[in-house]
Design a protein around this motif. Structure first.
Motif, PDB file in Angstrom:
ATOM      1  N   LEU A 187       0.845  -1.306   0.005  1.00  0.00           N
ATOM      2  CA  LEU A 187      -0.025   0.141   0.114  1.00  0.00           C
ATOM      3  C   LEU A 187       0.817   1.292   0.162  1.00  0.00           C
ATOM      4  N   VAL A 188       2.087   1.065   0.445  1.00  0.00           N
ATOM      5  CA  VAL A 188       3.070   2.254   0.136  1.00  0.00           C
ATOM      6  C   VAL A 188       4.324   1.923  -0.403  1.00  0.00           C
ATOM      7  N   ASN A 189       4.852   2.891  -1.181  1.00  0.00           N
ATOM      8  CA  ASN A 189       6.108   2.536  -1.792  1.00  0.00           C
ATOM      9  C   ASN A 189       7.323   2.868  -0.687  1.00  0.00           C
ATOM     10  N   TYR A 190       8.580   2.583  -1.212  1.00  0.00           N
ATOM     11  CA  TYR A 190       9.744   2.992  -0.155  1.00  0.00           C
ATOM     12  C   TYR A 190       9.726   4.073   0.544  1.00  0.00           C
ATOM     13  N   GLN A 191       9.452   5.248  -0.146  1.00  0.00           N
ATOM     14  CA  GLN A 191       9.564   6.754   0.375  1.00  0.00           C
ATOM     15  C   GLN A 191       8.233   6.867   1.403  1.00  0.00           C
ATOM     16  N   GLU A 192       7.137   6.171   0.900  1.00  0.00           N
ATOM     17  CA  GLU A 192       5.803   6.589   1.650  1.00  0.00           C
ATOM     18  C   GLU A 192       6.087   5.865   3.143  1.00  0.00           C
ATOM     19  N   TYR A 193       6.609   4.463   3.023  1.00  0.00           N
ATOM     20  CA  TYR A 193       6.849   3.616   4.096  1.00  0.00           C
ATOM     21  C   TYR A 193       7.603   4.293   5.096  1.00  0.00           C
ATOM     22  N   ASN A 194       8.803   4.842   4.746  1.00  0.00           N
ATOM     23  CA  ASN A 194       9.798   5.601   5.711  1.00  0.00           C
ATOM     24  C   ASN A 194       9.226   7.026   6.178  1.00  0.00           C
ATOM     25  N   GLN A 195       8.247   7.622   5.509  1.00  0.00           N
ATOM     26  CA  GLN A 195       7.508   8.648   5.944  1.00  0.00           C
ATOM     27  C   GLN A 195       6.525   8.349   7.307  1.00  0.00           C
ATOM     28  N   ALA A 196       5.805   7.224   6.775  1.00  0.00           N
ATOM     29  CA  ALA A 196       4.913   6.526   7.775  1.00  0.00           C
ATOM     30  C   ALA A 196       5.495   6.289   9.141  1.00  0.00           C
ATOM     31  N   LYS A 197       6.781   5.677   8.955  1.00  0.00           N
ATOM     32  CA  LYS A 197       7.434   5.254   9.960  1.00  0.00           C
ATOM     33  C   LYS A 197       8.117   6.451  10.969  1.00  0.00           C
ATOM     34  N   ASP A 198       8.284   7.357  10.066  1.00  0.00           N
ATOM     35  CA  ASP A 198       9.024   8.772  10.761  1.00  0.00           C
ATOM     36  C   ASP A 198       7.837   9.159  11.701  1.00  0.00           C
ATOM     37  N   SER A 199       6.378   9.507  11.076  1.00  0.00           N
ATOM     38  CA  SER A 199       5.315   9.834  11.626  1.00  0.00           C
ATOM     39  C   SER A 199       5.083   9.245  13.052  1.00  0.00           C
ATOM     40  N   LEU A 200       5.120   7.908  12.964  1.00  0.00           N
ATOM     41  CA  LEU A 200       4.692   7.185  14.098  1.00  0.00           C
ATOM     42  C   LEU A 200       5.903   7.127  15.220  1.00  0.00           C
ATOM     43  N   LYS A 201       7.299   7.235  14.691  1.00  0.00           N
ATOM     44  CA  LYS A 201       8.198   7.318  15.593  1.00  0.00           C
ATOM     45  C   LYS A 201       7.851   8.622  16.633  1.00  0.00           C
ATOM     46  N   TRP A 202       7.706   9.818  16.035  1.00  0.00           N
ATOM     47  CA  TRP A 202       7.446  10.961  16.829  1.00  0.00           C
ATOM     48  C   TRP A 202       6.170  10.944  17.598  1.00  0.00           C
ATOM     49  N   ALA A 203       4.922  10.168  17.109  1.00  0.00           N
ATOM     50  CA  ALA A 203       3.999   9.867  18.015  1.00  0.00           C
ATOM     51  C   ALA A 203       4.351   9.233  19.332  1.00  0.00           C
ATOM     52  N   ALA A 204       4.994   8.136  18.892  1.00  0.00           N
ATOM     53  CA  ALA A 204       5.347   7.212  20.224  1.00  0.00           C
ATOM     54  C   ALA A 204       6.269   8.059  21.273  1.00  0.00           C
ATOM     55  N   MET A 205       7.195   8.974  20.607  1.00  0.00           N
ATOM     56  CA  MET A 205       7.994   9.802  21.671  1.00  0.00           C
ATOM     57  C   MET A 205       7.285  10.531  22.690  1.00  0.00           C
ATOM     58  N   THR A 206       5.982  10.988  22.204  1.00  0.00           N
ATOM     59  CA  THR A 206       5.313  11.597  23.356  1.00  0.00           C
ATOM     60  C   THR A 206       4.814  10.694  24.307  1.00  0.00           C
ATOM     61  N   TYR A 207       4.698   9.517  24.207  1.00  0.00           N
ATOM     62  CA  TYR A 207       4.470   8.545  25.282  1.00  0.00           C
ATOM     63  C   TYR A 207       5.635   8.346  26.065  1.00  0.00           C
ATOM     64  N   VAL A 208       6.935   8.339  25.791  1.00  0.00           N
ATOM     65  CA  VAL A 208       8.144   8.088  26.286  1.00  0.00           C
ATOM     66  C   VAL A 208       8.055   9.276  27.101  1.00  0.00           C
ATOM     67  N   VAL A 209       8.007  10.721  26.550  1.00  0.00           N
ATOM     68  CA  VAL A 209       8.389  11.593  27.435  1.00  0.00           C
ATOM     69  C   VAL A 209       7.370  11.921  28.531  1.00  0.00           C
ATOM     70  N   SER A 210       5.899  11.482  28.450  1.00  0.00           N
ATOM     71  CA  SER A 210       4.974  11.291  29.359  1.00  0.00           C
ATOM     72  C   SER A 210       5.211  10.472  30.723  1.00  0.00           C
ATOM     73  N   ALA A 211       5.761   9.183  30.196  1.00  0.00           N
ATOM     74  CA  ALA A 211       6.170   8.353  31.195  1.00  0.00           C
ATOM     75  C   ALA A 211       7.172   8.582  31.993  1.00  0.00           C
ATOM     76  N   LEU A 212       8.325   9.291  31.335  1.00  0.00           N
ATOM     77  CA  LEU A 212       9.416   9.949  32.124  1.00  0.00           C
ATOM     78  C   LEU A 212       9.087  10.989  32.955  1.00  0.00           C
TER      79      LEU A 212
END
Length: 233
Positions: A187-212
């Motif tokens: 459903l995604v090409n190589y570039q779109e996959y990396n962009q989706a991955k980057d988007s979700l990485k930063w979303a996850a970081m908010t949970y990390v900061v909240s936990a800390l």
């Protein structure tokens, strides 16, 4: 206890930066059209169907970054822009929330544990602040002799800290499942996959900061007991 204020300031500063980056990333990826031209709603419905999940409804909710999966009502709730737009940001978030639905179906242990903690946390949170304030008042008025209520308040607050750390692997796993599905279904090409991955990485970081942040608060509350104990020796 000056060190605590430095910890809080640093975590607050990092949290503000992460939150700003996340919003900027989301807005940026929300302007990048998908090659397959599927909306967040369509992506969510396809991911659910592909994984044999037919009893979960995909709904639209108001707000920005207000997306969540409700295991009780079995609904994937997508913010308006995610629900209707056909962008990288929309498909990443929609697939991530369906990752939680997949966890639910497969009986993912960490998700089951967190769901079991929810009613306990909802009950304890009603008394945490009062118990902590009352405990501090009694603790200092008794010159550290009566620490029962303070310890009780710390115990109640520690449940929230545990909950925030249990949430971390759940969020990372949901993103992992989403990315695997997007890639395997082409459903995604190589570039779109990396962009989706980057988007979700930063979303996850908010949970990390909240936990800390919650952990630093717990350390601060526990320092009252330690400082008073040190004064006695």
């Amino acid at each position: 206890m000056n060190y605590y204020y430095w910890i809080v300031a640093i975590i607050f500063f990092i949290s503000a930066i992460v939150s700003r980056i996340l919003r900027n990333k989301f807005r940026f990826y929300s302007e990048l059209e998908m090659n397959i031209h599927m909306s967040g709603k369509e992506i969510a419905e396809k991911m659910l169907s592909d994984n044999g999940i037919y009893d979960v409804n995909v709904l639209s909710v108001k707000g920005e970054l207000t997306d969540y999966y409700d295991p009780l009502n079995k609904t994937v709730n997508l913010s308006e822009i995610v629900y209707s737009e056909k962008t990288i940001g929309a498909i990443a978030v929609a697939a991530h929330e369906c990752g939680h639905a997949l966890q639910h179906k497969l009986g993912y242990k960490m998700l089951k544990l967190r769901n079991q903690m929810v009613p306990i946390l909802n009950f304890s949170s009603k008394f945490t602040n009062f118990t902590m304030m009352f405990g501090l008042a009694i603790f200092y008025s008794s010159e550290g002799e009566n620490s029962f209520f303070l310890k009780l308040g710390i115990g109640l607050f520690s449940l929230a800290v545990i909950f925030s750390f249990i949430t971390l692997p759940i969020e990372f796993d949901a993103s992992r499942r989403a990315l695997i599905w997007l890639k395997n279904k082409n459903l995604v090409n190589y570039q779109e996959y990396n962009q989706a991955k980057d988007s979700l990485k930063w979303a996850a970081m908010t949970y990390v900061v909240s936990a800390l942040g919650s952990l630093s608060q717990l350390i601060y509350f526990m320092s009252f007991l330690k400082n008073k104990r040190d004064e006695q020796f």
